[in-house]
Enzyme design. Structure first.
Site, short mmCIF file in Angstrom:
data_model
loop_
_atom_site.label_atom_id
_atom_site.label_comp_id
_atom_site.label_asym_id
_atom_site.label_seq_id
_atom_site.Cartn_x
_atom_site.Cartn_y
_atom_site.Cartn_z
N ASP A 133 8.32 30.81 -24.74
CA ASP A 133 8.01 31.92 -25.53
C ASP A 133 7.93 33.14 -24.48
O ASP A 133 8.84 33.96 -24.47
CB ASP A 133 6.53 31.38 -26.18
CG ASP A 133 6.12 32.51 -27.15
OD1 ASP A 133 6.92 33.00 -27.81
OD2 ASP A 133 4.89 32.72 -27.46
N ARG B 103 1.12 17.71 -34.24
CA ARG B 103 1.88 17.04 -33.26
C ARG B 103 2.91 15.94 -33.62
O ARG B 103 3.88 15.52 -33.01
CB ARG B 103 0.88 16.67 -31.79
CG ARG B 103 0.36 17.83 -31.24
CD ARG B 103 0.07 17.28 -29.92
NE ARG B 103 -1.08 18.38 -29.28
CZ ARG B 103 -0.76 19.45 -28.62
NH1 ARG B 103 0.51 19.62 -28.36
NH2 ARG B 103 -1.79 20.10 -28.05
P1 IMP Z 1 4.68 30.84 -22.63
O1 IMP Z 1 3.75 30.78 -21.50
O2 IMP Z 1 4.19 32.25 -23.57
O3 IMP Z 1 6.16 30.80 -22.47
O4 IMP Z 1 4.28 29.82 -23.75
C1 IMP Z 1 4.53 28.48 -23.68
C2 IMP Z 1 3.54 27.61 -24.62
O5 IMP Z 1 2.95 28.36 -25.53
C3 IMP Z 1 4.12 26.44 -25.00
O6 IMP Z 1 3.97 25.45 -24.12
C4 IMP Z 1 3.41 26.25 -26.28
O7 IMP Z 1 2.27 25.19 -25.98
C5 IMP Z 1 2.93 27.56 -26.81
N1 IMP Z 1 3.66 28.16 -27.90
C6 IMP Z 1 4.56 28.96 -28.02
N2 IMP Z 1 4.93 29.33 -29.06
C7 IMP Z 1 4.47 28.11 -29.89
C8 IMP Z 1 5.05 27.71 -31.12
O8 IMP Z 1 5.70 28.35 -31.87
N3 IMP Z 1 4.27 26.69 -31.65
C9 IMP Z 1 3.37 25.96 -31.07
N4 IMP Z 1 3.13 26.29 -29.63
C10 IMP Z 1 3.71 27.33 -29.11
#
Ligand code: IMP
Ligand code: MG
Length: 182
Positions: free
Chosen positions: A102, A164
């Site tokens: 993300d 989940r």
């Molecule tokens: P990042 O550090 O922002 O790249 O986020 C990664 C983590 O955010 C993932 O491992 C997910 O746990 C959570 N995450 C990000 N987007 C989503 C989503 O659309 N649904 C569920 N979890 C998400």
């Protein structure tokens, strides 16, 4: 549970095709070399379990759990290491398996940590990618598919620890996480 799903984004058959494609690329790149698969808890477990069964080299698995502080549908940029892997990764080929990338904060920090520990190689595999949300630049070596900026659940992905176990990836209805104001 299904009533909270706005729409199905990736169905079971499509998920298996995505996993198969990723596995074939990894098998071809590693060319039989042993691989340590680091599974990021909890969201990537269904994906990782499907993926490892399709890998053909000698595989070890280990687990890591991180959490990011902040609002429940957005990353804050701060990563808390809740559980570390149990082995020395010096000289090993490491594949980090994540459910979704993300902002990029989580994978960026884990990759740096493993490089610091002197793995032979550190590669990143993410089932889903939301490129429009990227804050930190991260090279994703194996990406399943890109998705739009919507909050998704299922096949491991949660909202408040729920959903989940859905067998597909779906978009969560906004009404579930946004307070209705009159
Ligand atoms: P990042 O550090 O922002 O790249 O986020 C990664 C983590 O955010 C993932 O491992 C997910 O746990 C959570 N995450 C990000 N987007 C989503 C989503 O659309 N649904 C569920 N979890 C998400
Ligand atoms: Mg996660």
């Amino acid at each position: 549970m299904h009533k909270d799903v706005e729409k199905i984004l990736i169905n079971e058959t499509e998920l298996q095709e995505i996993v198969q494609n990723i596995a074939e690329k990894i098998n071809s790149d590693l060319n039989g070399e042993p691989l340590l698969v680091v599974i990021i808890l909890k969201g990537s477990t269904p994906f990782a379990m499907d993926l490892i069964k399709k890998l053909t080299m000698p595989v070890e698995i280990d687990f890591m759990q991180v959490s990011s502080y902040g609002k429940s549908t957005a990353s804050s940029g701060f990563i808390n290491l809740k559980k570390d892997i149990e082995q020395d990764i010096t000289g090993k080929n490491v594949l980090i398996v994540e459910d979704i990338i993300d902002s990029g904060n989580t994978l960026n920090k884990i990759k740096k940590l493993f490089e610091h520990r002197q793995a032979k190689s550190v590669k990143i595999c993410a089932l889903l990618d939301k490129p429009s949300r990227r804050v930190v630049d991260v090279d994703v070596d194996y990406s399943g598919t890109e998705i739009p900026d919507e909050f998704v659940i299922g096949y491991g992905l949660d909202y408040a620890e729920q959903y989940r176990n859905l067998p597909y990836v779906g978009v969560l209805k906004k009404s579930v996480y946004e307070k209705v104001v009159d």
